[in-house]
Scaffold this active site. Sequence first.
Site, PDB file in Angstrom:
ATOM      1  N   TYR B 124      -8.030   7.815   0.488  1.00 53.12           N
ATOM      2  CA  TYR B 124      -7.268   8.521   1.514  1.00 53.12           C
ATOM      3  C   TYR B 124      -7.917   9.869   1.806  1.00 53.12           C
ATOM      4  O   TYR B 124      -8.444  10.522   0.890  1.00 53.12           O
ATOM      5  CB  TYR B 124      -5.832   8.782   1.050  1.00 53.12           C
ATOM      6  CG  TYR B 124      -4.935   7.586   1.097  1.00 53.12           C
ATOM      7  CD1 TYR B 124      -4.131   7.336   2.209  1.00 53.12           C
ATOM      8  CD2 TYR B 124      -4.869   6.699   0.031  1.00 53.12           C
ATOM      9  CE1 TYR B 124      -3.288   6.234   2.251  1.00 53.12           C
ATOM     10  CE2 TYR B 124      -4.038   5.590   0.062  1.00 53.12           C
ATOM     11  CZ  TYR B 124      -3.253   5.366   1.176  1.00 53.12           C
ATOM     12  OH  TYR B 124      -2.434   4.274   1.219  1.00 53.12           O
ATOM     13  N   TYR B 163      -6.946   0.324  -3.895  1.00 48.56           N
ATOM     14  CA  TYR B 163      -7.303   1.541  -4.620  1.00 48.56           C
ATOM     15  C   TYR B 163      -6.520   1.654  -5.920  1.00 48.56           C
ATOM     16  O   TYR B 163      -5.442   1.088  -6.065  1.00 48.56           O
ATOM     17  CB  TYR B 163      -7.095   2.790  -3.756  1.00 48.56           C
ATOM     18  CG  TYR B 163      -5.676   3.033  -3.293  1.00 48.56           C
ATOM     19  CD1 TYR B 163      -4.770   3.732  -4.081  1.00 48.56           C
ATOM     20  CD2 TYR B 163      -5.257   2.580  -2.056  1.00 48.56           C
ATOM     21  CE1 TYR B 163      -3.473   3.957  -3.652  1.00 48.56           C
ATOM     22  CE2 TYR B 163      -3.964   2.796  -1.614  1.00 48.56           C
ATOM     23  CZ  TYR B 163      -3.077   3.486  -2.417  1.00 48.56           C
ATOM     24  OH  TYR B 163      -1.795   3.698  -1.982  1.00 48.56           O
ATOM     25  N   ARG B 173      -3.469  -0.886  -6.209  1.00 44.99           N
ATOM     26  CA  ARG B 173      -2.598  -1.270  -5.100  1.00 44.99           C
ATOM     27  C   ARG B 173      -3.291  -2.309  -4.216  1.00 44.99           C
ATOM     28  O   ARG B 173      -4.451  -2.138  -3.848  1.00 44.99           O
ATOM     29  CB  ARG B 173      -2.279  -0.055  -4.199  1.00 44.99           C
ATOM     30  CG  ARG B 173      -1.451   1.079  -4.768  1.00 44.99           C
ATOM     31  CD  ARG B 173      -0.030   0.737  -5.141  1.00 44.99           C
ATOM     32  NE  ARG B 173       0.653  -0.293  -4.399  1.00 44.99           N
ATOM     33  CZ  ARG B 173       1.259  -0.149  -3.228  1.00 44.99           C
ATOM     34  NH1 ARG B 173       1.274   1.006  -2.634  1.00 44.99           N
ATOM     35  NH2 ARG B 173       1.876  -1.161  -2.644  1.00 44.99           N
ATOM     36  N   HIS B 176      -3.104  -2.063   2.021  1.00 47.66           N
ATOM     37  CA  HIS B 176      -1.907  -1.962   2.863  1.00 47.66           C
ATOM     38  C   HIS B 176      -2.068  -0.857   3.881  1.00 47.66           C
ATOM     39  O   HIS B 176      -2.870   0.064   3.709  1.00 47.66           O
ATOM     40  CB  HIS B 176      -0.663  -1.691   2.001  1.00 47.66           C
ATOM     41  CG  HIS B 176      -0.754  -0.422   1.210  1.00 47.66           C
ATOM     42  ND1 HIS B 176      -1.352  -0.358  -0.032  1.00 47.66           N
ATOM     43  CD2 HIS B 176      -0.369   0.848   1.484  1.00 47.66           C
ATOM     44  CE1 HIS B 176      -1.320   0.880  -0.478  1.00 47.66           C
ATOM     45  NE2 HIS B 176      -0.735   1.654   0.425  1.00 47.66           N
ATOM     46  N   HIS B 178       0.444   1.910   5.754  1.00 39.99           N
ATOM     47  CA  HIS B 178       1.785   2.489   5.789  1.00 39.99           C
ATOM     48  C   HIS B 178       2.281   2.540   7.235  1.00 39.99           C
ATOM     49  O   HIS B 178       1.535   2.959   8.129  1.00 39.99           O
ATOM     50  CB  HIS B 178       1.772   3.920   5.240  1.00 39.99           C
ATOM     51  CG  HIS B 178       1.431   4.011   3.791  1.00 39.99           C
ATOM     52  ND1 HIS B 178       2.391   4.011   2.798  1.00 39.99           N
ATOM     53  CD2 HIS B 178       0.245   4.114   3.150  1.00 39.99           C
ATOM     54  CE1 HIS B 178       1.796   4.118   1.624  1.00 39.99           C
ATOM     55  NE2 HIS B 178       0.495   4.180   1.800  1.00 39.99           N
TER      56      HIS B 178
END
Lengths: 186, 255
Positions: B124, B163, B173, B176, B178
């Site tokens: 991120y 990640y 995770r 995905h 968000h």
Amino acid sequence: MKPTPSQTVGPFFGYALPQAGGGDLAPAGHPDAVVVHGHVYDGAGDPIPDALLEFWQADPAGSLTGKPGSMRRDHVDGSFAGRDGVRFTGFARVATDADGHWALRTLPPGAATPGRPPYISVCVFARGLLQHLYTRVYLEPGTDPLLASLDPGRRATLLATPESPGVYTHDIRLQGDGETVFLDFG
Amino acid sequence: MGDPLTQADIDREIADIGAAVAKAVAAGEPEPERVTRDYPPYRSSLLRHPRHPLILTEEAEVELRGPVFGVTDVTDLDRDLTLHHTGEPLGERITVTGRILDRAGRPVRGQLVEVWQANAAGRYAHQRDQHPAPLDPNFTGTGRCLTDDEGRYSFVTIKPGAYPWKNHVNAWRPAHIHFSIFGTAFAQRLVTQMYFPNDPLFPYDPIYNSVTGEAARQRMIARYDHDLSSPEWSLGYRWDIVLDGPSATWMEEGR
């Protein structure tokens, strides 16, 4: 149809959802502006530095029409341009800071239902919270069926505390002693 | 401090909760449709869910209305996350599209949809994400758009990577995106995550499994749609979203 389930907002929403000035709902320099501020705490009493609060309310006349422009964008460079400083949009979004603190500068809502105390609706998101929670902030005491149904200790979690003229404090506790009343609308 | 939590510990907890749900369903309970706020395998949920039951109030005039957004709140480029820098981001270019509906199947029109995601390497653009995967100078990973008259949204982006995170040792995770969605009522607000089909990390992830009903979990997974794929350009995924909300919101005409 069956609803799409919720998932946590996670830890990394900060570069996507909040923007500078997101809590400045009152038009610039408005003489009636008030500040509501507080902390968000977890079940151990620790501040939550990665919560996101959203506020939705009537304007001072009690209108719930709302107005666009809460997230105005600069069409030249794509950055956030902030509100136009004139219109009252009714919606604000604030991330807690590293100390779990938030502040909203707004105009007191008018009564959406005549004779009932006005309130600011609050939606709480956080890392670790798998589905958002709704609560309310009532700036002035009054009676409506919800407040009347709560025992005094729990009712107090929905009532802002006057701190100085035009300034109120209001903490939100997700769990434990003084746990905030969270709502289900049926 | 006890021993570090392992994937086997978390697997056991997820399995125990799953077995309890299966037993309840076998005994005639409906399969859960919603997420469970108190889901211990996701350790961060332990101190961040209320212990008191939610208070039911049907007097919700404010919450049955909601904020409005307009052309001032988005720019034309916002829905294409691959155009936010001077160069092309690395990764697999994808289109993600679908409709936002209320529980009566009515389209949610003219409302704001926001997305954020990791880059193709699973990182991120956020200071607190420090895992050793590269940042991409040509990808920030945030986008927004307004739904059209059919409730349709559409984004162009790159497929995010999986990640690691620190829930337990070797926690990863599933990939995905968000999503944050506004309905016509504030009470229909939804923040969730869109997953990709057949992700091998599903069984290991406590956040995905915090939705304890299998059918409900499937509603978080996009469908690969070859007709949405664009020759020599991008792959297409389709994901429709149904907003929850009080029964009063099913009756109102979407805007």
